[in-house]
Design a protein around this motif. Sequence first.
Motif, PDB file in Angstrom:
ATOM      1  N   LEU A 473      28.153  -2.760   5.368  1.00 52.03           N
ATOM      2  CA  LEU A 473      27.200  -2.008   4.557  1.00 52.03           C
ATOM      3  C   LEU A 473      25.771  -2.445   4.867  1.00 52.03           C
ATOM      4  CD1 LEU A 473      29.031  -2.173   1.098  1.00 52.03           C
ATOM      5  CD2 LEU A 473      29.342  -0.518   2.931  1.00 52.03           C
ATOM      6  N   GLY A 474      25.590  -3.759   5.007  1.00 53.60           N
ATOM      7  CA  GLY A 474      24.254  -4.313   5.199  1.00 53.60           C
ATOM      8  C   GLY A 474      23.541  -3.834   6.442  1.00 53.60           C
ATOM      9  N   VAL A 475      24.292  -3.415   7.476  1.00 55.99           N
ATOM     10  CA  VAL A 475      23.634  -2.929   8.689  1.00 55.99           C
ATOM     11  C   VAL A 475      22.809  -1.672   8.400  1.00 55.99           C
ATOM     12  CG1 VAL A 475      25.336  -3.906  10.265  1.00 55.99           C
ATOM     13  CG2 VAL A 475      25.682  -1.601   9.370  1.00 55.99           C
ATOM     14  N   GLY A 476      23.056  -1.021   7.276  1.00 56.81           N
ATOM     15  CA  GLY A 476      22.260   0.156   6.923  1.00 56.81           C
ATOM     16  C   GLY A 476      20.821  -0.183   6.609  1.00 56.81           C
ATOM     17  N   ASP A 477      20.541  -1.432   6.228  1.00 60.11           N
ATOM     18  CA  ASP A 477      19.169  -1.885   5.969  1.00 60.11           C
ATOM     19  C   ASP A 477      19.135  -3.372   6.298  1.00 60.11           C
ATOM     20  OD1 ASP A 477      16.669  -2.575   5.099  1.00 60.11           O
ATOM     21  OD2 ASP A 477      16.846  -1.649   3.114  1.00 60.11           O
ATOM     22  N   THR A 478      18.616  -3.702   7.463  1.00 63.07           N
ATOM     23  CA  THR A 478      18.667  -5.095   7.932  1.00 63.07           C
ATOM     24  C   THR A 478      17.913  -6.042   7.016  1.00 63.07           C
ATOM     25  OG1 THR A 478      16.762  -4.650   9.388  1.00 63.07           O
ATOM     26  CG2 THR A 478      18.965  -4.453  10.346  1.00 63.07           C
ATOM     27  N   ARG A 479      16.955  -5.527   6.257  1.00 60.93           N
ATOM     28  CA  ARG A 479      16.231  -6.409   5.331  1.00 60.93           C
ATOM     29  C   ARG A 479      17.119  -6.847   4.173  1.00 60.93           C
ATOM     30  NH1 ARG A 479      11.205  -2.566   4.188  1.00 60.93           N
ATOM     31  NH2 ARG A 479      13.025  -1.243   3.812  1.00 60.93           N
ATOM     32  N   ALA A 480      18.175  -6.081   3.910  1.00 56.51           N
ATOM     33  CA  ALA A 480      19.116  -6.435   2.836  1.00 56.51           C
ATOM     34  C   ALA A 480      20.488  -6.731   3.413  1.00 56.51           C
ATOM     35  CB  ALA A 480      19.185  -5.293   1.825  1.00 56.51           C
ATOM     36  N   PHE A 481      20.523  -7.211   4.634  1.00 54.79           N
ATOM     37  CA  PHE A 481      21.798  -7.410   5.329  1.00 54.79           C
ATOM     38  C   PHE A 481      22.727  -8.347   4.564  1.00 54.79           C
ATOM     39  CE2 PHE A 481      24.375  -9.604   8.614  1.00 54.79           C
ATOM     40  CZ  PHE A 481      25.045  -8.502   9.117  1.00 54.79           C
ATOM     41  N   ASP A 482      22.173  -9.370   3.922  1.00 49.05           N
ATOM     42  CA  ASP A 482      22.986 -10.363   3.208  1.00 49.05           C
ATOM     43  C   ASP A 482      22.876 -10.228   1.692  1.00 49.05           C
ATOM     44  OD1 ASP A 482      23.953 -11.724   5.548  1.00 49.05           O
ATOM     45  OD2 ASP A 482      21.944 -12.583   5.783  1.00 49.05           O
ATOM     46  N   ASP A 483      22.310  -9.118   1.207  1.00 45.93           N
ATOM     47  CA  ASP A 483      22.078  -8.933  -0.224  1.00 45.93           C
ATOM     48  C   ASP A 483      23.322  -8.347  -0.880  1.00 45.93           C
ATOM     49  OD1 ASP A 483      21.257  -8.231  -2.784  1.00 45.93           O
ATOM     50  OD2 ASP A 483      19.246  -7.634  -2.134  1.00 45.93           O
ATOM     51  N   GLU A 484      24.122  -9.204  -1.524  1.00 45.11           N
ATOM     52  CA  GLU A 484      25.389  -8.745  -2.090  1.00 45.11           C
ATOM     53  C   GLU A 484      25.182  -7.754  -3.222  1.00 45.11           C
ATOM     54  OE1 GLU A 484      29.713 -10.633  -3.322  1.00 45.11           O
ATOM     55  OE2 GLU A 484      28.115 -11.866  -2.450  1.00 45.11           O
ATOM     56  N   GLN A 485      24.092  -7.874  -3.964  1.00 45.08           N
ATOM     57  CA  GLN A 485      23.815  -6.923  -5.041  1.00 45.08           C
ATOM     58  C   GLN A 485      23.582  -5.523  -4.478  1.00 45.08           C
ATOM     59  OE1 GLN A 485      20.647  -8.144  -7.623  1.00 45.08           O
ATOM     60  NE2 GLN A 485      20.784  -6.327  -8.930  1.00 45.08           N
ATOM     61  N   ARG A 486      22.855  -5.463  -3.367  1.00 47.49           N
ATOM     62  CA  ARG A 486      22.612  -4.164  -2.717  1.00 47.49           C
ATOM     63  C   ARG A 486      23.912  -3.599  -2.145  1.00 47.49           C
ATOM     64  NH1 ARG A 486      17.506  -3.398  -0.485  1.00 47.49           N
ATOM     65  NH2 ARG A 486      18.391  -1.532   0.505  1.00 47.49           N
ATOM     66  N   TRP A 487      24.788  -4.472  -1.616  1.00 48.04           N
ATOM     67  CA  TRP A 487      26.092  -4.000  -1.122  1.00 48.04           C
ATOM     68  C   TRP A 487      26.838  -3.269  -2.223  1.00 48.04           C
ATOM     69  CZ3 TRP A 487      28.204  -9.305   1.100  1.00 48.04           C
ATOM     70  CH2 TRP A 487      27.437  -9.668   2.215  1.00 48.04           C
ATOM     71  N   GLN A 488      26.887  -3.904  -3.381  1.00 45.85           N
ATOM     72  CA  GLN A 488      27.654  -3.347  -4.484  1.00 45.85           C
ATOM     73  C   GLN A 488      27.071  -2.024  -4.964  1.00 45.85           C
ATOM     74  OE1 GLN A 488      27.650  -6.510  -7.361  1.00 45.85           O
ATOM     75  NE2 GLN A 488      28.977  -7.846  -6.132  1.00 45.85           N
ATOM     76  N   ARG A 533      26.909   2.797   3.687  1.00 42.13           N
ATOM     77  CA  ARG A 533      25.911   2.248   4.605  1.00 42.13           C
ATOM     78  C   ARG A 533      24.641   3.089   4.574  1.00 42.13           C
ATOM     79  NH1 ARG A 533      28.433   2.290  10.238  1.00 42.13           N
ATOM     80  NH2 ARG A 533      29.842   0.829   9.215  1.00 42.13           N
ATOM     81  N   ALA A 534      24.799   4.419   4.532  1.00 42.59           N
ATOM     82  CA  ALA A 534      23.632   5.306   4.476  1.00 42.59           C
ATOM     83  C   ALA A 534      22.870   5.114   3.168  1.00 42.59           C
ATOM     84  CB  ALA A 534      24.077   6.763   4.623  1.00 42.59           C
ATOM     85  N   TYR A 535      23.589   4.811   2.084  1.00 44.71           N
ATOM     86  CA  TYR A 535      22.943   4.626   0.780  1.00 44.71           C
ATOM     87  C   TYR A 535      22.207   3.295   0.685  1.00 44.71           C
ATOM     88  CZ  TYR A 535      25.332   8.701  -1.193  1.00 44.71           C
ATOM     89  OH  TYR A 535      25.755   9.980  -1.476  1.00 44.71           O
ATOM     90  N   MET A 536      22.409   2.393   1.649  1.00 44.27           N
ATOM     91  CA  MET A 536      21.674   1.128   1.656  1.00 44.27           C
ATOM     92  C   MET A 536      20.172   1.362   1.791  1.00 44.27           C
ATOM     93  SD  MET A 536      23.442  -1.752   1.310  1.00 44.27           S
ATOM     94  CE  MET A 536      22.346  -2.955   2.047  1.00 44.27           C
ATOM     95  N   ARG A 537      19.796   2.485   2.387  1.00 46.64           N
ATOM     96  CA  ARG A 537      18.371   2.766   2.586  1.00 46.64           C
ATOM     97  C   ARG A 537      17.790   3.370   1.314  1.00 46.64           C
ATOM     98  NH1 ARG A 537      16.657   3.557   8.746  1.00 46.64           N
ATOM     99  NH2 ARG A 537      17.971   1.880   9.530  1.00 46.64           N
ATOM    100  N   GLN A 538      17.304   2.534   0.435  1.00 46.64           N
ATOM    101  CA  GLN A 538      16.834   2.989  -0.857  1.00 46.64           C
ATOM    102  C   GLN A 538      15.585   3.855  -0.747  1.00 46.64           C
ATOM    103  OE1 GLN A 538      16.399  -0.730  -2.996  1.00 46.64           O
ATOM    104  NE2 GLN A 538      18.456  -0.529  -3.880  1.00 46.64           N
ATOM    105  N   ASN A 539      14.770   3.624   0.290  1.00 43.96           N
ATOM    106  CA  ASN A 539      13.528   4.378   0.425  1.00 43.96           C
ATOM    107  C   ASN A 539      13.699   5.663   1.227  1.00 43.96           C
ATOM    108  OD1 ASN A 539      12.144   2.329  -0.952  1.00 43.96           O
ATOM    109  ND2 ASN A 539      11.775   1.188   0.945  1.00 43.96           N
ATOM    110  N   ALA A 540      14.927   5.931   1.688  1.00 47.45           N
ATOM    111  CA  ALA A 540      15.153   7.119   2.510  1.00 47.45           C
ATOM    112  C   ALA A 540      15.043   8.382   1.658  1.00 47.45           C
ATOM    113  CB  ALA A 540      16.519   7.042   3.173  1.00 47.45           C
TER     114      ALA A 540
END
Length: 625
Positions: A473-488, A533-540
Amino acid sequence: MPSSRQPSSSSSVPSSSAATSPLSGFLGVFRYSRRALGLVWQTSRWMMLGLALCTLVAGVLPAVAAWIGQLIVDGVVSAMDAHQAASNPNLLASIAPVLTLVGIEALIIGLIALAQRGLSAQQSLLRAMLGQKVNVMILEKAGTLSLSQFEDSELYDQLTRARREASTRPLALVNKTFGLLQNAISLGSFSVLLVQFSPWALLILVVGALPVFISEAKFSGDAFRLFRWRSPQNRMQIYLETLLTREDSIKEVKLFGLEGLFLKRYRAIFTQLFAEDRRLTLRRESWGFLLGLLGTLTFYLAYGWVVVETIIGALTLGQMTMYLMVFKQGQTALSASLTAISGMYEDNLYLSNLYEYLEQPVEPENGTLTQGVAPGDGLRFEQVSFSYPGSADVLHDISLHLAPGQSLALVGENGSGKTTLIKLLTRLYRPTQGRILLDGSHLQEWSTQALRERTGVIFQDFVRYQLRVGENLGVGDTRAFDDEQRWQQAARHGMADDFIGRMASGYHTQLGRWFKNGRELSGGQWQKIALSRAYMRQNADILVLDEPTAAMDAAAEADIFARFREHSQQKMTILISHRFSTVRSADLILVIDQGHIIERGTHEELLKAQGRYAMLFQLQAEGYR
């Protein structure tokens, strides 16, 4: 299938030497030596200086050892004569000078051994460091190439050649350079001793070594031409190995019984390549043996000459020993020097592969905009056409406008150009005609990073990363690659959180079968991972889904699109699907056929028009009755 092409002389050496004489072409190839030395210097300056010091020691001391050896032999003869002539001989006084010389020679031999060990240790360490550096250079270059370059088979040939040889060739070239320097120093030292015997000895030394050098240089060029010619066959072998060993292809290979067919082709390629290698090897070694006999003959001519000079009293026994040793070591050093030059020529040829790849032209990224001149105008295609190099247009005169909050659906047969349009939007391709605007500004004027941050895409052929669930999932936004909260959060939007929660390690579960304890997912689960993964981009604010639910059942598809419509409010959304149940709610539907927009409108408008869309809709509806 093996290529029927024949090797071409034009590919044997870099093009700059193609129109010059053989000698200038031979010398011109050595321009890569400076680059190789620069690479080693950048990798470790201290090790390169250490190589230079050890090379100097290993080059000078052998001649010194040979000279000390002469002094020892002559000292022994003198001590024997003195001992026999004296009436009351003092043995210690006779042998002390000789023993001193023996100790000095032992020290010199020890220093030579230390220098050789130093060379070996530093070369071993540099091999690993330099191999890593060159491989990183290759991968960094790959990151700058455009998608169209990756789709060029010629570039893949260049990449294959660079990766197979170039990670080891720079150090090999540097080692040969220092080896050449060491042997040159030794030859200079030996020459000082040999010229005292006769200048003709130096000429005999050179004449004996030249034929083998010429042979090696010639066959090195032949080997390089063969290497370049058969890059496609080598790549086909690698591809067949992949098909027969990867879990994503082995199912179909076994189902269709393709093992025997692919292995037969694999063996046929090897048989062809091995036959070429065998011919070259036999010719190379046969000529090397025959020409090497000339070197052996010259040595024994010099041997006989020195023996005769000693018998007639022109040389002492110590001088004879020294000259024989010096001539033998000099011949070895000269042969090694010429072999090093031949090897450097070959290494330079192979390094041309590396720099041919590294110097691939890169499309300039001149865009700097992070905001368009007309914020809120949305996305516009203005008479956009696109064609691949050497082929007809894939898209013809495409014009459309998508404002924020609107949704667009693309409908058409496979190969009609739908996915190509998305690649133009994401700037993976550049239009051959027309222009694409985002918020009133040309797409090429936008900063690549800003554009990618505004775009969330899931392609039909999305990548199934052999990583942990969260990292997938994190590959969708490398700045949040390790952010477990964003994964969820992303997994909830993509409806992947349910099955992830049932896994023993949750978001830390290894996916795929490449690594230990990896878990494989179903096609529908992988699609939910890709959606998340696509939803990882919050600013998209541009969301693109290319067949996002093809592997899902109808209920899951309905839930996915209900969640998608909720998430995509005030965003520009583009949907590609063959399921009309998913596209009918779009604000605008484009029907594309062979790169042309043949219909446009809402679902109701297109049904009333009774055109291609209505026909396809009715055909699909019949399947549910």
